[in-house]
Design an enzyme around this catalytic site. Structure first.
Site, mmCIF file in Angstrom:
data_model
loop_
_atom_site.group_PDB
_atom_site.id
_atom_site.type_symbol
_atom_site.label_atom_id
_atom_site.label_comp_id
_atom_site.label_asym_id
_atom_site.label_seq_id
_atom_site.Cartn_x
_atom_site.Cartn_y
_atom_site.Cartn_z
ATOM 1 N N ILE A 188 53.732 53.630 54.079
ATOM 2 C CA ILE A 188 52.860 52.707 54.772
ATOM 3 C C ILE A 188 53.034 51.308 54.277
ATOM 4 O O ILE A 188 53.503 51.010 53.300
ATOM 5 C CB ILE A 188 51.269 53.035 54.316
ATOM 6 C CG1 ILE A 188 50.415 52.152 55.074
ATOM 7 C CG2 ILE A 188 51.037 53.020 52.860
ATOM 8 C CD1 ILE A 188 48.836 52.495 55.125
ATOM 9 N N PHE A 212 57.383 45.001 49.170
ATOM 10 C CA PHE A 212 56.749 46.169 48.233
ATOM 11 C C PHE A 212 56.386 47.427 49.033
ATOM 12 O O PHE A 212 55.422 48.056 48.711
ATOM 13 C CB PHE A 212 55.517 45.431 47.633
ATOM 14 C CG PHE A 212 55.800 44.077 46.951
ATOM 15 C CD1 PHE A 212 56.929 44.040 46.194
ATOM 16 C CD2 PHE A 212 54.917 43.114 46.919
ATOM 17 C CE1 PHE A 212 57.054 42.797 45.552
ATOM 18 C CE2 PHE A 212 54.902 41.961 46.352
ATOM 19 C CZ PHE A 212 56.239 41.695 45.639
ATOM 20 N N GLY A 257 49.777 39.377 49.956
ATOM 21 C CA GLY A 257 49.597 40.159 48.614
ATOM 22 C C GLY A 257 48.195 41.062 49.263
ATOM 23 O O GLY A 257 48.519 41.814 50.224
ATOM 24 N N SER A 258 47.104 40.955 48.541
ATOM 25 C CA SER A 258 45.860 41.784 48.775
ATOM 26 C C SER A 258 45.100 41.394 50.013
ATOM 27 O O SER A 258 44.097 42.194 50.239
ATOM 28 C CB SER A 258 45.154 41.857 47.310
ATOM 29 O OG SER A 258 45.667 42.427 46.448
ATOM 30 N N GLU A 315 43.184 56.744 48.552
ATOM 31 C CA GLU A 315 44.399 56.041 47.823
ATOM 32 C C GLU A 315 43.972 55.630 46.606
ATOM 33 O O GLU A 315 44.801 55.844 45.541
ATOM 34 C CB GLU A 315 44.909 54.799 48.848
ATOM 35 C CG GLU A 315 46.222 54.014 47.938
ATOM 36 C CD GLU A 315 46.574 52.830 48.749
ATOM 37 O OE1 GLU A 315 47.465 52.151 48.256
ATOM 38 O OE2 GLU A 315 45.961 52.889 50.081
ATOM 39 N N THR A 347 51.414 45.127 52.854
ATOM 40 C CA THR A 347 51.847 43.889 52.235
ATOM 41 C C THR A 347 52.723 42.828 52.821
ATOM 42 O O THR A 347 53.926 43.228 53.366
ATOM 43 C CB THR A 347 52.033 44.082 50.679
ATOM 44 O OG1 THR A 347 51.142 44.915 50.140
ATOM 45 C CG2 THR A 347 52.060 42.851 49.783
ATOM 46 N N GLU A 348 52.739 41.599 52.979
ATOM 47 C CA GLU A 348 53.716 40.690 53.280
ATOM 48 C C GLU A 348 53.928 39.681 52.317
ATOM 49 O O GLU A 348 53.344 39.499 51.181
ATOM 50 C CB GLU A 348 53.180 39.909 54.512
ATOM 51 C CG GLU A 348 52.982 40.870 55.707
ATOM 52 C CD GLU A 348 52.494 40.250 57.265
ATOM 53 O OE1 GLU A 348 52.319 38.850 57.030
ATOM 54 O OE2 GLU A 348 52.369 40.848 58.035
ATOM 55 N N ASN A 351 43.277 44.641 40.305
ATOM 56 C CA ASN A 351 41.977 44.801 39.584
ATOM 57 C C ASN A 351 41.080 43.920 39.758
ATOM 58 O O ASN A 351 39.978 43.820 39.530
ATOM 59 C CB ASN A 351 42.302 45.169 38.052
ATOM 60 C CG ASN A 351 42.744 46.696 38.061
ATOM 61 O OD1 ASN A 351 42.906 47.420 38.863
ATOM 62 N ND2 ASN A 351 42.819 47.155 36.583
ATOM 63 N N GLU A 352 41.536 42.472 40.099
ATOM 64 C CA GLU A 352 40.785 41.451 40.289
ATOM 65 C C GLU A 352 39.898 41.535 41.574
ATOM 66 O O GLU A 352 38.793 41.330 41.705
ATOM 67 C CB GLU A 352 41.658 40.035 40.391
ATOM 68 C CG GLU A 352 42.186 39.576 39.076
ATOM 69 C CD GLU A 352 43.402 40.359 38.751
ATOM 70 O OE1 GLU A 352 43.419 40.016 37.564
ATOM 71 O OE2 GLU A 352 43.920 41.210 39.458
#
Length: 390
Positions: free
Chosen positions: A126, A159, A134-135, A245, A129-130, A369-370
């Site tokens: 899958i 990634f 990021g998130s 996930e 991410t670019e 985790n942020e």
């Protein structure tokens, strides 16, 4: 001793998969760590042995076992031998990729892809991410423009787990100019697609046998019937699958923590300093006792999350809590384990050193985790505010 989560059929599955890991992964793990990717023959062997697509219905070649406990056993056994990097191609395929193809696809798409994903002929990946997002999925810029009976893709991803070995990529793209998440769709890209190419094999500090790569799309022409779900519904589909996930990451992290604690206890029981075993020193016992208590309590929570998921009741907030707790605990255990190993903890020949390098990514992928704290934080007022606690 069997945990209450599992039944006899799960014990049989565990014994079978443990034998597979000992025969097909452990002897080759160091070689794959050096190479930066696993041999595809191992993945195909996993398919032959029935360890791919357990949840896929029998009509598409699977076992029809939509029970996440089987997935959890795979993650636990890979962490037990410190080979999660080599086995991640299996866990990502089962836990992350297959749910999209089982629940958001047409009958024609399922018949086209699922049987070959169960046998291991197709490895999935899958790609969300670019380089600049990021998130933040709402900021993605990889585009897909409809042109007759095709989608034409342009952009880049990074990634991407299974990026080198995969045959089928679920790619998040922007199919219309609506702002943020409203214009996102999902397209399945096969590795033979004209205009698609793999980029660099990314050089990571840990999980080295798990191949990670960049992907590039230069007027890549994908058949229109490779659209997964409806146009513009990609973000909704992504959110529906993120809970599973993150649950898989919970299982992996708590299992890694338990394994690292075991290595550390064994080492401290054998190592002597100042005339006594390191394990008999009060400071050592106190530090390990606290970690053991946290680990057992967190394991109970993770098992509860697996049960919730099997009942279709796992929420995104609870999955975020699990990922936050387990991955932070994993960091604490491996850091303390390395410290108690002394200078030997800095040597890669000791598994605690490799675990120390593998662990940090757990707090990053699947949403940092942020981001987990933000997801949990949004629920605080309704859950714990005035009158919110029974």
């Amino acid at each position: 001793m069997r945990r209450a989560l599992y039944e006899e059929t799960h014990d049989d599955f565990r014994r079978s998969f443990r034998s597979f890991v000992e025969a097909e992964i452990v002897p080759h793990h160091e070689k794959w760590e050096e190479a930066g990717r696993v041999d595809r023959e191992m993945f195909s062997a996993a398919g032959d042995a029935g360890f791919l697509g357990m949840a896929v219905p029998e009509e598409y070649g699977g076992l029809g076992q939509a029970d996440f406990r089987f997935n959890a056993i795979i993650g636990e056994e890979l962490q037990r031998v410190g080979a999660i990097g080599s086995g991640m191609c299996i866990t990502l395929h089962n836990d992350v990729v297959l749910p999209y193809l089982m629940h958001a696809t047409t009958e024609e798409q399922r018949r086209r892809w699922l049987p070959r994903m169960v046998t291991g002929e197709i490895m999935g990946a899958i790609s969300m991410t670019e380089p600049d997002t990021g998130s933040d999925l709402g900021a993605l810029r990889t585009s897909a423009r409809r042109d007759g009976d095709s989608w034409v893709l342009n952009g880049a991803k990074t990634f991407v787990t299974n990026g080198l070995n995969a045959d089928l990529y679920i790619v998040a793209v922007r199919t219309n100019p609506q702002p943020r998440h409203k214009g996102i769709s999902l397209v399945a890209v096969e590795d033979s697609t004209p205009g698609f190419r793999r980029g660099r094999h990314l050089d990571k500090i840990g999980l080295r046998s798990q191949d990670t790569a960049e992907l590039f799309f230069d007027d890549a022409r994908v058949p229109a019937d490779n659209l997964i779900g409806d146009d513009g519904q990609g973000f909704r589909i992504l959110m529906e699958n993120l809970a599973q996930e993150r649950l898989g990451l919970c299982v992996s992290a708590i299992s890694a923590a338990r394994t690292a604690l075991g290595w550390t206890v064994d080492y401290c029981a054998q190592r002597r300093a100042f005339g006594t075993r390191v394990l008999d020193m009060q400071n050592t016992r106190f530090r390990l006792a606290e970690l053991a208590a946290r680990l057992d309590a967190t394991q109970c929570f993770v098992d509860h999350l697996v049960e919730l998921h099997n009942r279709g009741e796992l929420t995104g907030e609870d999955a975020a809590k699990g990922k936050l707790l387990t991955t932070e605990l994993q960091q604490a255990v491996v850091q303390q384990g390395l410290q108690l190993h002394g200078g030997y903890g800095f040597m890669r020949e000791y598994p605690i050193a490799r675990a120390y390098l593998d662990a940090p990514i757990q707090t990053i992928f699947g949403g940092t985790n942020e981001v987990m704290r933000e997801i949990i934080g949004r629920t605080l007022e309704g859950t714990y505010g005035s009158g919110g606690v029974a």
